[in-house]
Write a protein that holds these residues in place. Structure first.
Motif, PDB file in Angstrom:
ATOM      1  N   ARG A 131       6.166  -4.019  -7.560  1.00 33.11           N
ATOM      2  CA  ARG A 131       5.071  -4.742  -8.195  1.00 33.11           C
ATOM      3  C   ARG A 131       5.337  -5.984  -9.198  1.00 33.11           C
ATOM      4  NH1 ARG A 131       0.376  -2.244  -6.755  1.00 33.11           N
ATOM      5  NH2 ARG A 131      -0.892  -3.046  -8.383  1.00 33.11           N
TER       6      ARG A 131
ATOM      7  N   ARG B  29       0.641  -1.096   0.083  1.00 33.43           N
ATOM      8  CA  ARG B  29       0.057  -0.130   0.012  1.00 33.43           C
ATOM      9  C   ARG B  29       0.866   1.161   0.051  1.00 33.43           C
ATOM     10  NH1 ARG B  29      -2.848  -2.371  -2.887  1.00 33.43           N
ATOM     11  NH2 ARG B  29      -4.222  -4.073  -1.829  1.00 33.43           N
ATOM     12  N   PRO B  30       2.024   1.268   0.738  1.00 36.26           N
ATOM     13  CA  PRO B  30       2.737   2.646   0.711  1.00 36.26           C
ATOM     14  C   PRO B  30       3.311   2.619  -0.755  1.00 36.26           C
ATOM     15  CG  PRO B  30       3.303   1.307   2.629  1.00 36.26           C
ATOM     16  CD  PRO B  30       2.540   0.522   1.724  1.00 36.26           C
ATOM     17  N   LEU B  31       3.753   1.673  -1.438  1.00 42.36           N
ATOM     18  CA  LEU B  31       3.984   1.824  -2.969  1.00 42.36           C
ATOM     19  C   LEU B  31       3.011   2.333  -3.837  1.00 42.36           C
ATOM     20  CD1 LEU B  31       6.579  -1.289  -2.950  1.00 42.36           C
ATOM     21  CD2 LEU B  31       7.148   0.933  -2.885  1.00 42.36           C
ATOM     22  N   ASP B  32       1.764   1.714  -3.588  1.00 43.99           N
ATOM     23  CA  ASP B  32       0.701   2.285  -4.369  1.00 43.99           C
ATOM     24  C   ASP B  32       0.493   3.784  -4.335  1.00 43.99           C
ATOM     25  OD1 ASP B  32       0.210  -0.263  -5.036  1.00 43.99           O
ATOM     26  OD2 ASP B  32      -1.509  -0.676  -3.689  1.00 43.99           O
ATOM     27  N   LEU B  33       0.737   4.381  -2.954  1.00 42.46           N
ATOM     28  CA  LEU B  33       0.582   5.654  -2.804  1.00 42.46           C
ATOM     29  C   LEU B  33       1.750   6.451  -3.646  1.00 42.46           C
ATOM     30  CD1 LEU B  33      -0.651   8.066  -1.033  1.00 42.46           C
ATOM     31  CD2 LEU B  33       1.153   7.609   0.486  1.00 42.46           C
ATOM     32  N   LEU B  34       2.954   5.884  -3.370  1.00 41.92           N
ATOM     33  CA  LEU B  34       3.877   6.458  -4.360  1.00 41.92           C
ATOM     34  C   LEU B  34       3.581   6.386  -5.814  1.00 41.92           C
ATOM     35  CD1 LEU B  34       6.572   7.906  -3.923  1.00 41.92           C
ATOM     36  CD2 LEU B  34       7.619   5.566  -3.891  1.00 41.92           C
TER      37      LEU B  34
ATOM     38  N   PRO C  47       8.630   1.288  -6.772  1.00 44.16           N
ATOM     39  CA  PRO C  47       7.306   0.817  -6.764  1.00 44.16           C
ATOM     40  C   PRO C  47       7.012  -0.052  -7.975  1.00 44.16           C
ATOM     41  CG  PRO C  47       7.348   2.992  -6.085  1.00 44.16           C
ATOM     42  CD  PRO C  47       8.775   2.707  -6.723  1.00 44.16           C
TER      43      PRO C  47
END
Length: 162
Positions: free
Chosen positions: A44, A2-7, A40
């Motif tokens: 993924r 989720r933090p990577l999705d935010l980035l 990110p």
């Protein structure tokens, strides 16, 4: 993830400009910023490849036979992930090249006196109509590098299958 999705939700060029302005100029800073921006996407792809490999019956059979964590996780999974990650590396290089060229063109990348193709395009665009090759040749070199490297990765991947 989720933090990577935010980035990932933040546009990469905007993130590059903000981070380059905060961190200051320099080649090492630019490399670190591009690594942060592309991490990110790579994470993924690596996670998706690992999840697919982790669901294979061959890996389950290795676990049931008592294979070590090193052999199942690093050797088998790592070897199986090499092809998707190598294929993705060509695309990542092209996007990284785009980010570095955009940063140099905007003036937040490499110094203006550096021997960089994007800087050459930026400096020579005022004389585009007087000497178009001063802009076209560096731009074509960027394209040739990107396409050539992707063809090299494709060739290396194809050689591994034969």
């Amino acid at each position: 993830m989720r933090p990577l999705d935010l980035l990932l939700a933040v546009p990469s060029l905007l993130l590059l400009i903000v981070l380059a302005t905060v961190a200051g100029p320099g080649i090492a800073v630019l490399i670190a910023i591009v690594a942060v921006i592309t991490f990110p996407d790579v994470a993924r792809v690596a996670r998706a490849a690992a999840l697919e490999i982790g669901a294979r019956s061959a890996l389950e059979a290795m676990r049931l036979q008592g294979e070590s964590w090193w052999r199942t996780s690093v050797v088998y999974t790592g070897r199986s992930m090499a092809r998707p990650l190598a294929a993705d590396m060509g695309v990542r290089f092209t996007s990284s090249l785009y980010l570095v060229a955009s940063a140099s063109f905007l003036g937040v990348g490499v110094p203006p006196d550096a021997a960089d193709w994007a800087v050459m395009v930026d400096r020579n665009r005022t004389g585009l109509f007087l000497q178009p090759w001063a802009v076209v040749v560096p731009a074509l070199l960027v394209i040739a590098l990107s396409v050539g490297l992707n063809l090299l990765f494709d060739r290396a991947l194809r050689k591994g299958t034969t």
